[in-house]
Design a protein around this motif. Structure first.
Motif, short mmCIF file in Angstrom:
data_model
loop_
_atom_site.label_atom_id
_atom_site.label_comp_id
_atom_site.label_asym_id
_atom_site.label_seq_id
_atom_site.Cartn_x
_atom_site.Cartn_y
_atom_site.Cartn_z
N VAL A 80 53.29 5.64 66.66
CA VAL A 80 52.94 4.47 65.86
C VAL A 80 51.45 4.19 65.99
CG1 VAL A 80 53.50 2.80 67.68
CG2 VAL A 80 53.57 2.07 65.30
N LYS A 81 50.85 3.81 64.87
CA LYS A 81 49.45 3.37 64.85
C LYS A 81 49.41 2.07 64.07
CE LYS A 81 46.50 5.50 62.08
NZ LYS A 81 45.54 6.47 61.54
N VAL A 82 48.87 1.02 64.69
CA VAL A 82 48.72 -0.29 64.06
C VAL A 82 47.23 -0.59 63.97
CG1 VAL A 82 49.24 -2.76 64.21
CG2 VAL A 82 50.93 -1.08 65.00
N ARG A 95 42.55 -0.92 66.58
CA ARG A 95 43.62 0.06 66.35
C ARG A 95 44.39 0.21 67.65
NH1 ARG A 95 41.51 5.46 64.42
NH2 ARG A 95 41.64 4.42 62.41
N TRP A 96 45.71 0.01 67.59
CA TRP A 96 46.60 0.26 68.72
C TRP A 96 47.41 1.51 68.39
CZ3 TRP A 96 46.35 -4.95 66.96
CH2 TRP A 96 45.85 -5.86 67.88
N THR A 97 47.61 2.41 69.36
CA THR A 97 48.44 3.60 69.16
C THR A 97 49.40 3.74 70.32
OG1 THR A 97 46.83 5.04 70.26
CG2 THR A 97 46.64 4.84 67.86
N GLY A 98 50.50 4.41 70.08
CA GLY A 98 51.48 4.65 71.14
C GLY A 98 52.75 5.21 70.55
N ARG A 130 48.01 -2.83 58.93
CA ARG A 130 48.83 -1.75 58.38
C ARG A 130 49.41 -0.97 59.55
NH1 ARG A 130 43.76 1.00 55.25
NH2 ARG A 130 42.51 1.41 57.08
N VAL A 131 50.60 -0.37 59.29
CA VAL A 131 51.35 0.35 60.32
C VAL A 131 51.64 1.75 59.80
CG1 VAL A 131 53.48 0.38 61.68
CG2 VAL A 131 52.43 -1.82 61.07
N TYR A 132 51.35 2.75 60.62
CA TYR A 132 51.61 4.15 60.28
C TYR A 132 52.58 4.72 61.30
CZ TYR A 132 47.18 3.86 57.67
OH TYR A 132 46.17 3.51 56.82
N LEU A 133 53.43 5.66 60.85
CA LEU A 133 54.35 6.35 61.75
C LEU A 133 54.14 7.85 61.68
CD1 LEU A 133 57.71 4.45 61.16
CD2 LEU A 133 56.11 4.19 63.05
N MET A 175 54.48 -6.08 70.11
CA MET A 175 53.05 -6.27 70.11
C MET A 175 52.78 -7.67 69.59
SD MET A 175 50.24 -4.00 68.17
CE MET A 175 49.96 -5.07 66.80
N ASN A 176 52.12 -8.44 70.39
CA ASN A 176 51.93 -9.85 70.05
C ASN A 176 50.62 -10.32 70.67
OD1 ASN A 176 52.16 -12.54 69.49
ND2 ASN A 176 54.08 -12.84 70.58
#
Length: 189
Positions: A91-93, A30-33, A53-56, A1-2
């Motif tokens: 993943v959620k960014v 918010r990006w999810t995938g 922040r990054v969540y898993l 992701m860039n």
């Protein structure tokens, strides 16, 4: 992701805001995938001149957390948690930037293979699009569904660590409590 864009530009990562060219526009996204990491032991992190922040796997605790926006904007920062490669993760960014007109902004998701200790060998990368997919299969990482989707009683599973919640096509749910690694107790009948 860039993602890279200029603040005050109509070319931000998501268009359609009706932005006036040159205006200051704070930006929150918010990006999810699904993230598929190669073999190894990994730390996740980011590089941004805003905050992220990054969540898993649906956790409420970020794997990487710089929501205050105080990390370096020159080199990536990483969380302290490690995850195993050769697995997939939901993943959620989340990221925000000030959006000051004329400022160049960057938001990058990074991964560092902690198994690589030789300083002469590259051990960290911007997470490439090949490691990301936009949707999941509907079941947690490591699970598979071997049923006809048209007749399946359960259509979604959320692995919450100590329990798994199954959801049926009509919205009903059932919770299975983890009793030992790989073993779950069914709900009372």
């Amino acid at each position: 992701m860039n993602a890279t864009w200029k603040g005050g530009s109509i070319n931000a990562p998501i268009g359609g805001f009706g932005v006036t060219q040159g205006a200051n526009l704070p930006f929150l996204v918010r990006w999810t995938g699904v993230l598929s990491l190669p073999a190894g032991t990994w730390k996740l992190g980011g590089l941004t001149n805003g905050a992220m922040r990054v969540y898993l796997n649906g956790s409420s605790t970020p794997t990487y957390d710089d929501w205050a926006g105080t990390a370096s904007a020159i080199s990536p920062g990483y969380g302290s948690a490690t995850v195993s490669g050769a697995h997939t993760y939901q993943v959620k960014v989340e990221s925000w930037v000030a959006g000051t007109a004329g400022t160049d902004y960057t938001v990058q998701l990074w991964a560092k293979n902690t198994d690589i200790t030789d300083p002469g060998t590259t051990s960290e990368w911007v997470v490439s699009s090949g490691w990301l997919t936009p949707t999941s299969t509907g079941v947690p990482p490591g699970w598979s569904l071997l049923a006809n989707p048209a007749t399946a009683q359960w259509v979604h599973a959320d692995d919450e660590g100590s329990q798994v919640v199954l959801q049926g096509a009509s919205g009903q749910t059932a919770m299975f409590t983890r009793t030992a690694p790989g073993y779950y107790q069914a709900p009372p009948a």
